[in-house]
Write an enzyme that holds these catalytic residues in place. Structure first.
Site, PDB file in Angstrom:
ATOM      1  N   SER A  14       0.870  -1.172   0.108  1.00  0.00           N
ATOM      2  CA  SER A  14       0.114   0.014   0.002  1.00  0.00           C
ATOM      3  C   SER A  14       0.906   1.203  -0.091  1.00  0.00           C
ATOM      4  CB  SER A  14      -0.923   0.083   1.288  1.00  0.00           C
ATOM      5  OG  SER A  14      -0.048   0.074   2.383  1.00  0.00           O
ATOM      6  N   LYS A 202      12.807  -5.463 -10.656  1.00  0.00           N
ATOM      7  CA  LYS A 202      12.103  -6.808 -10.170  1.00  0.00           C
ATOM      8  C   LYS A 202      10.675  -6.858 -10.400  1.00  0.00           C
ATOM      9  CE  LYS A 202      15.760  -9.390  -9.046  1.00  0.00           C
ATOM     10  NZ  LYS A 202      16.033 -10.749  -9.942  1.00  0.00           N
ATOM     11  N   LYS A 204       8.764  -9.786  -9.948  1.00  0.00           N
ATOM     12  CA  LYS A 204       8.181 -10.996  -9.088  1.00  0.00           C
ATOM     13  C   LYS A 204       6.982 -10.461  -8.208  1.00  0.00           C
ATOM     14  CE  LYS A 204       9.140 -14.819  -9.794  1.00  0.00           C
ATOM     15  NZ  LYS A 204      10.380 -15.435  -9.295  1.00  0.00           N
ATOM     16  N   PRO A 205       7.252  -9.489  -7.187  1.00  0.00           N
ATOM     17  CA  PRO A 205       6.273  -9.253  -6.487  1.00  0.00           C
ATOM     18  C   PRO A 205       4.937  -8.783  -7.008  1.00  0.00           C
ATOM     19  CG  PRO A 205       8.039  -7.846  -5.950  1.00  0.00           C
ATOM     20  CD  PRO A 205       8.519  -8.984  -7.037  1.00  0.00           C
ATOM     21  N   ASP A 255       8.221   8.941 -10.911  1.00  0.00           N
ATOM     22  CA  ASP A 255       8.617   9.941 -10.143  1.00  0.00           C
ATOM     23  C   ASP A 255       8.394  11.224 -10.791  1.00  0.00           C
ATOM     24  OD1 ASP A 255       8.927   8.346  -8.099  1.00  0.00           O
ATOM     25  OD2 ASP A 255      11.141   8.494  -8.000  1.00  0.00           O
ATOM     26  N   CYS A 395      -5.422  25.437  13.621  1.00  0.00           N
ATOM     27  CA  CYS A 395      -6.084  24.655  14.465  1.00  0.00           C
ATOM     28  C   CYS A 395      -5.276  24.717  15.962  1.00  0.00           C
ATOM     29  CB  CYS A 395      -6.547  23.512  14.000  1.00  0.00           C
ATOM     30  SG  CYS A 395      -7.929  22.623  14.799  1.00  0.00           S
ATOM     31  N   GLY A 397      -2.238  24.446  16.370  1.00  0.00           N
ATOM     32  CA  GLY A 397      -1.123  25.573  16.123  1.00  0.00           C
ATOM     33  C   GLY A 397      -1.702  27.038  16.466  1.00  0.00           C
ATOM     34  N   GLU A 419      -6.777  20.629  27.343  1.00  0.00           N
ATOM     35  CA  GLU A 419      -6.560  19.371  26.861  1.00  0.00           C
ATOM     36  C   GLU A 419      -5.057  18.988  27.081  1.00  0.00           C
ATOM     37  OE1 GLU A 419      -6.508  19.735  22.193  1.00  0.00           O
ATOM     38  OE2 GLU A 419      -5.828  17.597  22.056  1.00  0.00           O
ATOM     39  N   ARG A 475     -12.345  20.069  18.941  1.00  0.00           N
ATOM     40  CA  ARG A 475     -13.074  19.890  20.369  1.00  0.00           C
ATOM     41  C   ARG A 475     -12.861  21.176  21.249  1.00  0.00           C
ATOM     42  NH1 ARG A 475     -15.099  14.976  20.774  1.00  0.00           N
ATOM     43  NH2 ARG A 475     -13.362  13.632  20.005  1.00  0.00           N
ATOM     44  N   HIS A 520      -9.376  24.843   8.835  1.00  0.00           N
ATOM     45  CA  HIS A 520      -8.356  24.374   8.309  1.00  0.00           C
ATOM     46  C   HIS A 520      -8.406  24.620   6.784  1.00  0.00           C
ATOM     47  CE1 HIS A 520      -6.976  21.008  11.392  1.00  0.00           C
ATOM     48  NE2 HIS A 520      -8.309  21.388  11.772  1.00  0.00           N
ATOM     49  N   GLU A 522      -6.554  24.593   4.454  1.00  0.00           N
ATOM     50  CA  GLU A 522      -5.850  23.755   3.354  1.00  0.00           C
ATOM     51  C   GLU A 522      -6.737  22.677   2.987  1.00  0.00           C
ATOM     52  OE1 GLU A 522      -5.132  23.774   6.678  1.00  0.00           O
ATOM     53  OE2 GLU A 522      -5.347  21.869   7.788  1.00  0.00           O
TER      54      GLU A 522
HETATM   55  N1  GLN Z   1      -6.701  19.185  19.665  1.00  0.00           N
HETATM   56  C1  GLN Z   1      -7.463  20.511  19.046  1.00  0.00           C
HETATM   57  C2  GLN Z   1      -8.942  20.338  19.505  1.00  0.00           C
HETATM   58  O1  GLN Z   1      -9.366  19.272  19.508  1.00  0.00           O
HETATM   59  C3  GLN Z   1      -7.116  20.867  18.064  1.00  0.00           C
HETATM   60  C4  GLN Z   1      -7.380  19.688  16.714  1.00  0.00           C
HETATM   61  C5  GLN Z   1      -6.609  20.005  15.331  1.00  0.00           C
HETATM   62  O2  GLN Z   1      -5.756  20.731  15.320  1.00  0.00           O
HETATM   63  N2  GLN Z   1      -7.454  19.768  14.526  1.00  0.00           N
HETATM   64  O3  GLN Z   1      -9.531  21.297  19.191  1.00  0.00           O
END
Ligand code: GLN
Length: 544
Positions: A14, A202, A204-205, A255, A395, A397, A419, A475, A520, A522
């Protein structure tokens, strides 16, 4: 409901980048004008990957939509946390995926067993075949019904020989018959290692796994070999012979400089046209827009981004962040070089971690959970507050950068997130109000897309809008009373939720660029259309 089916399976190992291959095949078909849908099957028994250890599993992707999965009486889960391959699907195809397109054994088993309690299978002994396989197919057909694609691409996670995958492989075999073998294509992705000491590829795999797929009744139509470099003719011939396909049905995935180049590579090699022909479809490929997107990835001024995280033992954990940085770089004319910094390295006063930070042009503090490595993350943010380098906290961070601010500028020396330290006298980050009653961890975070209201500041300027939707997975949150208490020292609330009570982002005044976001961004970044948050960060990095 009539659609063509493309199956993508894997052999040998995988982690072959099968998701990127499936997404690229999606792109080949999408660029011919066909509406497509993508499904990923994950044979593990977790209903979703939300509780998996990131270092073992990789990133958990978060969808915009939350799916209320209701397998039986009294049982309901929110699912918005899905496999990281959906990140590739969204980025390559520029679509938002539905979380129910990620089918796991956990979900299937729950539905079957709770269905039995309800009386769905009255009088019958429940078996893998036909009951489990029927449930798998039902889930696939439900996606086809909802999305009505011309082409449905189904990627099977792991390798064909896995024990957990057996019911899925059998369901795929049956589905091929139901859709019609001539309306379907099976693409098997294999691995062909190059053994340096022998100077030889190779096969074979790969051969052993061809035997698996043939025995399972899933003969491949095409083989794609993951290899470091293009394969010699005799190696390809051997693969074709053992897979029982013609020579010109063997392709490579070598690549490449950027993964976004893969659809263009496949197109040049003729894969798109051959799949189309097999499926008796006729479209005209237009990859010009994508070519333009890919071209931008090659240029740019080099800049170093130190990315501090606690999960660097597996870089896939940060795949969407890494891609978002690249998207922003391509747009801003920057070639970002990522310097991974293990947060535990920063817990030693002298050490290579700190040298990496000093040499960087910008700092990114990553998401995460739990206390390990957090003191290193907090010290890095405290240090960055006193530098001119652009800083972005995502988040966890953002939460830990808030802790750093409280300790550094307010004299709240033991400030923390509950936390990490439930007894802290300054709980600047604490559980969301609705989280206080929750005692189960699976699928219970604040998940999915939520409205974000941007207040005056750098972020709002970057978005050019006041209201946006961003994706969340948390959370805990930054506590308003403390944030307001820190305003005098330059801590500024930059975004709130729809109730205006929950803080979604902050900025630090008197700093060229210091931003933390609870969401997030991203997950919404796309090549050619980067996230405004990452773009403004990279633009700030370019300045210095
Ligand atoms: N642990 C943190 C929370 O639950 C941040 C979660 C995260 O970075 N996605 O709020």
């Amino acid at each position: 409901m009539s659609f063509k089916l493309i199956l993508v399976t894997g052999g040998v190992i995988s982690g072959l980048g099968k998701g990127i291959i499936a997404a690229s095949i999606g792109k080949l078909m999408q660029s011919r004008g066909f509406p497509i849908s993508m499904i990923k099957m994950d044979p593990y028994l977790n209903p979703d990957p939300g509780t998996l250890n990131p270092v073992e599993h990789g990133e958990v992707f978060v969808t915009e939509e939350v799916w209320h999965f209701h397998p039986g009486k009294g049982v309901e889960f929110d699912i918005a946390e899905i496999d990281e391959d959906f990140g590739h699907y969204e980025r390559f195809l520029n679509v938002n995926m539905h979380p129910s397109n990620n089918i796991t054994s956990g979900q299937i088993m729950l539905s079957v067993i709770l269905g039995e309690r309800k009386g769905v299978y009255l009088g019958q002994t429940i078996r893998l075949i036909p009951h489990v396989t029927e449930e798998i197919k039902k889930r696939v057909y439900r996606v086809a019904e909802r999305e009505n694609p011309d082409i449905l691409i189904v990627e099977l996670g792991g390798t064909v020989g896995d024990y957990e995958a057996m019911a899925f492989v059998e369901a795929l075999r049956q589905m091929r018959l139901e859709v019609g073998v001539s309306n379907s294509v099976h693409i098997h992705v294999t691995y062909v290692p190059f053994i340096e000491t022998l100077g030889e590829f190779k096969t074979k795999p790969a051969q052993l796994f061809f035997r698996e797929v043939l025995a399972a009744g899933l003969p491949p139509d095409f083989v794609i070999a993951r290899t470091p470099s293009p394969l010699p003719k005799n190696v390809k011939k051997k693969l074709a012979l053992y897979a029982s396909v013609p020579y010109d049905a063997v392709f490579e995935d070598p690549d490449l400089d950027t993964v976004y180049n893969l659809p263009l590579y496949f197109e040049r090699e003729g894969l798109g046209g051959k799949i189309e022909k097999r499926l008796k479809l006729k479209g005209k490929p237009d990859m010009s827009e994508w070519e333009e997107v890919v071209r931008k990835f090659k240029e740019g001024e080099p800049r170093k981004i130190a990315m501090i995280g606690k999960y660097w033992r597996m870089s896939d954990v940060y795949i969407s962040i890494l891609e978002a940085i690249k998207h922003a770089g391509a747009e801003a004319g920057v070639k970002p070089q990522i310097i991974p910094v293990d947060s535990e390295e920063l817990e030693r006063e002298s050490g290579s971690g700190w040298d990496k930070l000093k040499k960087s042009n910008g700092i990114l503090l990553t998401p995460g959970f739990g206390s390990r490595g957090t003191e290193g993350m907090i010290s890095a943010a405290a240090w960055a507050l006193k530098q001119d380098k652009p800083f972005l906290g995502i988040c966890f961070g953002a939460q830990l950068a808030t802790v750093a601010f409280a300790r550094e500028f307010m004299g709240w020396t033991e400030a923390n997130s509950t936390e990490i330290d439930p007894k802290t006298p300054w709980p600047v980050v604490d559980l969301l109000p609705e989280q206080k009653q929750i005692d189960e961890v699976g699928g219970t975070m604040r998940l999915g897309g939520h409205k974000v209201l941007l207040l005056e500041g750098i972020l709002r300027k970057a978005y050019g809008r006041e209201k946006v939707v961003e994706r969340f997975r948390h959370r805990y949150h930054i506590i308003r009373e403390y944030a307001e208490g820190m305003a005098g020292k330059g801590y500024k609330i930059a975004a709130v939720d729809a109730t205006r009570r929950i803080i979604n982002a902050f900025e630090v005044e008197n700093h060229p660029y210091f931003i933390g976001v609870q969401f997030h961004p991203e997950f919404k970044s796309r090549p050619g259309n980067p996230s405004p948050v990452y773009l403004s960060f990279i633009e700030a990095v370019k300045e210095i």
